[in-house]
Design an enzyme around this catalytic site. Structure first.
Site, PDB file in Angstrom:
ATOM      1  N   HIS A  72      70.616 119.368  54.683  1.00 24.15           N
ATOM      2  CA  HIS A  72      71.477 118.364  54.403  1.00 24.15           C
ATOM      3  C   HIS A  72      72.508 118.317  53.216  1.00 24.15           C
ATOM      4  O   HIS A  72      72.420 118.717  52.232  1.00 24.15           O
ATOM      5  CB  HIS A  72      70.971 116.764  53.258  1.00 24.15           C
ATOM      6  CG  HIS A  72      70.091 116.323  53.824  1.00 24.15           C
ATOM      7  ND1 HIS A  72      69.395 115.061  53.605  1.00 24.15           N
ATOM      8  CD2 HIS A  72      69.511 116.226  55.240  1.00 24.15           C
ATOM      9  CE1 HIS A  72      68.057 114.726  54.590  1.00 24.15           C
ATOM     10  NE2 HIS A  72      68.005 115.481  55.524  1.00 24.15           N
ATOM     11  N   TYR A 201      69.742 106.875  47.871  1.00 25.50           N
ATOM     12  CA  TYR A 201      69.345 106.572  46.174  1.00 25.50           C
ATOM     13  C   TYR A 201      69.957 105.067  45.605  1.00 25.50           C
ATOM     14  O   TYR A 201      71.208 104.792  45.645  1.00 25.50           O
ATOM     15  CB  TYR A 201      69.273 107.723  44.445  1.00 25.50           C
ATOM     16  CG  TYR A 201      69.206 109.146  45.398  1.00 25.50           C
ATOM     17  CD1 TYR A 201      67.898 109.400  44.501  1.00 25.50           C
ATOM     18  CD2 TYR A 201      69.049 109.665  46.556  1.00 25.50           C
ATOM     19  CE1 TYR A 201      67.154 110.694  44.258  1.00 25.50           C
ATOM     20  CE2 TYR A 201      68.641 111.252  46.439  1.00 25.50           C
ATOM     21  CZ  TYR A 201      67.822 111.408  45.288  1.00 25.50           C
ATOM     22  OH  TYR A 201      67.285 112.405  45.252  1.00 25.50           O
ATOM     23  N   PRO A 293      60.642 112.090  39.466  1.00 22.37           N
ATOM     24  CA  PRO A 293      61.130 112.622  40.243  1.00 22.37           C
ATOM     25  C   PRO A 293      61.940 111.870  41.366  1.00 22.37           C
ATOM     26  O   PRO A 293      63.174 112.561  42.008  1.00 22.37           O
ATOM     27  CB  PRO A 293      60.505 112.210  41.683  1.00 22.37           C
ATOM     28  CG  PRO A 293      59.259 110.694  41.379  1.00 22.37           C
ATOM     29  CD  PRO A 293      59.869 111.272  39.568  1.00 22.37           C
ATOM     30  N   LYS A 297      63.673 117.748  41.597  1.00 22.93           N
ATOM     31  CA  LYS A 297      63.357 119.198  40.731  1.00 22.93           C
ATOM     32  C   LYS A 297      62.390 119.812  40.789  1.00 22.93           C
ATOM     33  O   LYS A 297      61.537 121.312  39.819  1.00 22.93           O
ATOM     34  CB  LYS A 297      64.011 118.713  39.404  1.00 22.93           C
ATOM     35  CG  LYS A 297      65.448 118.532  39.487  1.00 22.93           C
ATOM     36  CD  LYS A 297      66.443 119.323  39.391  1.00 22.93           C
ATOM     37  CE  LYS A 297      67.764 119.452  39.963  1.00 22.93           C
ATOM     38  NZ  LYS A 297      68.406 119.755  41.466  1.00 22.93           N
ATOM     39  N   TYR A 385      71.910 118.400  41.814  1.00 21.25           N
ATOM     40  CA  TYR A 385      71.899 118.249  42.704  1.00 21.25           C
ATOM     41  C   TYR A 385      71.397 119.172  43.154  1.00 21.25           C
ATOM     42  O   TYR A 385      69.785 119.768  43.407  1.00 21.25           O
ATOM     43  CB  TYR A 385      71.964 117.243  43.218  1.00 21.25           C
ATOM     44  CG  TYR A 385      70.853 116.860  43.880  1.00 21.25           C
ATOM     45  CD1 TYR A 385      70.130 115.134  43.804  1.00 21.25           C
ATOM     46  CD2 TYR A 385      70.702 116.747  46.149  1.00 21.25           C
ATOM     47  CE1 TYR A 385      69.017 114.779  45.028  1.00 21.25           C
ATOM     48  CE2 TYR A 385      70.297 116.597  46.177  1.00 21.25           C
ATOM     49  CZ  TYR A 385      69.338 115.546  46.177  1.00 21.25           C
ATOM     50  OH  TYR A 385      68.045 114.343  46.436  1.00 21.25           O
TER      51      TYR A 385
END
Length: 394
Positions: A72, A201, A293, A297, A385
């Site tokens: 991704h 998200y 979550p 991580k 990220y």
């Protein structure tokens, strides 16, 4: 029994550490209180940072991940009905993440462990650690009604938040930091194609949503729910309807629903214990730290612990560098606290908090506006990220 490194816990962190050490010619014994099927039955994260991907390749267990995992290059964020794509590759100079389920990582590591012939004992009951500050630590456990003793040089506690390893350190020597969040994540796993090629998200007044995936044909969705909710209160039909309510219409137009393979509610917490090392015992992964979550991580932090401990033990056995043992905890904690900060920040930014007053809500909204409207803000999100680099052991 004798070994050089005894590993308590056969989850992904224990298995990965065992594989790396075995490949380096260091003897290991892995001890697990559950069955292999139970370990594989844990439904967990599926977003791997580049550092973990590289570590799995270094361990020689990446063939199926490289063949089936999904690279991704970005992910999407929905704030106040506004959709924005975080271009990870462009914002970080080429870094990406890999979507490959933790269950599959564990399956690959189990297969490699079995093929190596290195010993693993499952269904080991009443594991106890002894003489951790002495010259020769040892542990005991019960197997098939017999008491077993294992002498070793070092013990790696990879047995999770509720395991015996952290409990074996005198409580007065540990400092605990914790934040418990007033909500949980209701997760649903389904054999349906993902609603989007990349993760989404989404913030919504009714609660946070995450649209995730395990493969091109298996989806994982999450809804923010009160901690008082029960899974039984959420039949599939209710879950899908609530998901549609919280997502933009153009997203739900692509949503394929289907029967759930698994549903569960996970509470969210931030947790760190210091130090992560006591004598010849090293805490690894969830035994020492938990993150919500939201930042993807948890598994990745465990992998960075594994990398640090593996490289220290290599120098101990090959160069006699026992002075490095005391550096394990400080090295790990520097990265852990940065990941804790990012996970807390993402959680605060994306979720609805019942006790937020008007000021809190305006700050939350302004944070979203700033980070999405600023190149520096976008770069900060992307850099965290994809994961910060592992610290070298020298």
């Amino acid at each position: 029994m004798k070994t050089q490194v005894a590993i308590v816990g056969a989850g992904p962190s224990g298995l990965l550490l065992g594989q790396l050490l075995h490949n380096a010619g260091i003897q290991t014994l892995i001890i697990e209180r559950q069955t292999p099927d139970y370990v594989l039955g844990r439904i967990r994260a599926g977003v791997l940072e580049q550092g973990m991907v590289d570590l799995l390749r270094e361990a020689g267990v990446a063939a199926r991940m490289d063949a089936e995992g999904l690279v991704h290059e970005g992910f999407e964020v929905v704030f106040d009905g506004r959709r924005e794509r975080i271009d990870l590759e462009q914002l970080t100079g080429g870094k990406t993440v890999m979507v490959y389920g933790q269950t599959e990582v564990t399956r690959d590591l189990m297969a490699a462990r079995e093929a190596s012939g290195a010993p693993t004992t499952y269904q080991a009951a009443n594991v106890q650690l002894h003489e951790l500050k002495g010259e020769q630590p040892w542990l005991t456990f019960e197997k098939d009604g017999a008491q077993v003793r294992v002498d070793c040089d070092y013990i790696a506690g990879c047995d999770g938040f509720h395991g015996v390893s952290r409990q074996s350190i005198p409580a007065e020597l540990l400092r605990t930091f914790e934040r418990v969040y007033p909500f949980g994540w209701l997760g649903l796993l389904a054999d349906t194609p993902p609603v989007s090629p990349e993760l989404i998200y989404a913030q919504h007044p009714r609660g946070f949503v995450l649209c995730s995936q395990r493969s091109a044909s298996r989806s994982r969705y999450y809804l923010q729910v009160p901690l008082s909710d029960k899974v039984e209160e959420w039949p599939d039909e209710r879950f899908w309807e609530e998901l549609k309510t919280r997502l933009p219409a153009e997203v739900t137009a692509n949503l394929v629903t289907g029967p759930s393979l698994e549903k569960s509610i996970a509470p969210l917490r931030s947790f760190v214990v210091e130090p992560m090392q006591y004598g010849k015992l090293f805490l690894v992964g969830d035994a020492a730290h938990i993150v919500p979550p939201t930042g993807a991580k948890g598994l990745n932090l465990a992998a960075s612990d594994v990398s640090t401990l593996y490289r220290i033990l290599l120098k101990v056995y090959r160069e006699g560098r026992t002075d490095l043992i005391e550096r394990y905890s400080p090295i790990c904690l520097r990265r852990i606290w940065k990941a804790e900060r990012f996970s807390w920040w993402m959680t605060t930014l994306l979720h609805e908090f019942e006790d937020n007053d008007g000021f809190d809500q305006r700050i939350q909204q302004t944070e979203r506006d700033y980070y999405l409207g600023s190149q520096a803000g976008l770069q900060t999100i992307a850099e965290n990220y994809v994961g910060l680099p592992y610290e070298a052991v020298a």
